[in-house]
Scaffold this active site. Structure first.
Site, short mmCIF file in Angstrom:
data_model
loop_
_atom_site.label_atom_id
_atom_site.label_comp_id
_atom_site.label_asym_id
_atom_site.label_seq_id
_atom_site.Cartn_x
_atom_site.Cartn_y
_atom_site.Cartn_z
N GLY A 1 0.79 -1.24 0.00
CA GLY A 1 0.00 0.00 0.00
C GLY A 1 0.81 1.28 0.00
N ASP B 1 18.07 4.25 -6.73
CA ASP B 1 19.42 3.92 -6.31
C ASP B 1 20.04 5.20 -5.78
OD1 ASP B 1 22.15 3.35 -6.07
OD2 ASP B 1 22.10 1.90 -7.71
N ASN C 1 17.30 6.54 5.27
CA ASN C 1 17.56 5.27 5.93
C ASN C 1 18.50 4.36 5.14
OD1 ASN C 1 16.83 2.81 7.71
ND2 ASN C 1 16.18 2.17 5.65
N SER D 1 24.03 5.41 13.65
CA SER D 1 24.36 4.18 14.37
C SER D 1 25.17 4.52 15.60
CB SER D 1 25.18 3.24 13.47
OG SER D 1 25.75 2.19 14.22
N TYR E 1 32.38 2.13 8.07
CA TYR E 1 30.98 2.32 8.50
C TYR E 1 30.89 3.41 9.57
CZ TYR E 1 26.25 1.08 10.01
OH TYR E 1 24.92 1.11 10.34
N SER E 2 31.79 3.35 10.55
CA SER E 2 31.78 4.33 11.63
C SER E 2 32.03 5.74 11.11
CB SER E 2 32.83 3.96 12.69
OG SER E 2 32.51 2.74 13.31
N SER F 1 31.36 6.89 8.15
CA SER F 1 30.18 7.37 7.41
C SER F 1 29.08 7.84 8.35
CB SER F 1 29.65 6.26 6.49
OG SER F 1 29.04 5.21 7.23
#
Length: 234
Positions: A45, A52, A79, A131, A144-145, A147
């Protein structure tokens, strides 16, 4: 009815966030990269679109489509994200660049694209999914950290820049969450044992924090640490 755009809405925190906003009366635009995911989101829905986040031409197309549909976002949830596992000695420049493109640069340019619409309306909510690793070091998660730390810095600067225009900008920084991504992170079991609450968060619990920020006019430039106290142990 207000519009919300959730990137990377095909699973995990993104899907939980899109679902909660829909249940709360928002018109939800949900994006994903794979065609099968887009079809699944449409069946649930949502107004679903291929997107991308690494490609600016995709962003231009999405903007044009949403403008034509009358669904430019009042609430933007950045997200979409990917993880990476490596020590500094093994960092690959191409992979590092790709991770920054998805986790950091996409949020910057997506926000830039849609915030003018929010400014015109004197209302907007930008919520970036960060995060606990943006503040808490873990071996093997440098890229990752970096970013996520960058995402938090970006959020604070833009919050200040747009505070007088009725726009709030915040981050939600989850800790150990029961999603597919966490399964790829080393030391996950050790992290779990370090959580003071000794409980792993659900994607729905993180989504509720996102919804809370969307409904608050006076919280901006903040990082909401939804991690069961994990950050206190760093």
């Amino acid at each position: 009815m207000k519009n919300v755009l959730v990137t990377g809405a095909n699973r995990g925190i993104g899907l939980a966030t899109a679902t909660l906003f829909k249940q709360s009366g928002y018109h939800v635009v949900a994006t994903a990269r794979r065609e099968e995911d887009i079809a699944n989101l449409a069946e649930l829905g949502f107004e679903s679109h291929h997107f991308d986040v690494r490609h600016r031409d995709n962003l231009d197309t999405l903007y044009t489509t949403l403008k034509a549909n009358g669904s430019l976002p009042d609430v933007l949830v950045n997200n979409a994200g990917i993880s990476s596992i490596e020590l500094l000695s093994r960092v690959n420049e191409e992979e590092f660049t790709n991770l920054l493109d998805v986790n950091l640069k996409s949020a910057i340019f997506i926000t830039k694209k849609f915030i003018r619409h929010m400014s015109k309306n004197k209302f907007g909510r930008v919520i970036n999914i960060s995060s606990v690793l943006g503040s808490m070091p873990q071996k093997g998660l440098m890229s990752y950290s970096v970013s996520k730390a960058g995402l938090e810095a970006f959020s604070r600067v833009i919050a200040l820049e747009y505070a007088e225009k009725g726009i709030t900008v915040n981050c939600v920084a989850p800790g150990y969450v029961d999603t597919d991504m966490i399964k790829n992170i080393p030391y996950a079991q050790q992290m779990h044992e370090q959580i003071p609450r000794r409980e792993v968060a659900t994607a729905q619990e993180i989504a509720s924090t996102v919804l809370f920020l969307a409904q608050q006019p006076n919280i901006t430039g903040e990082v909401i640490n939804n991690n069961g106290g994990l950050l206190m142990k760093s």
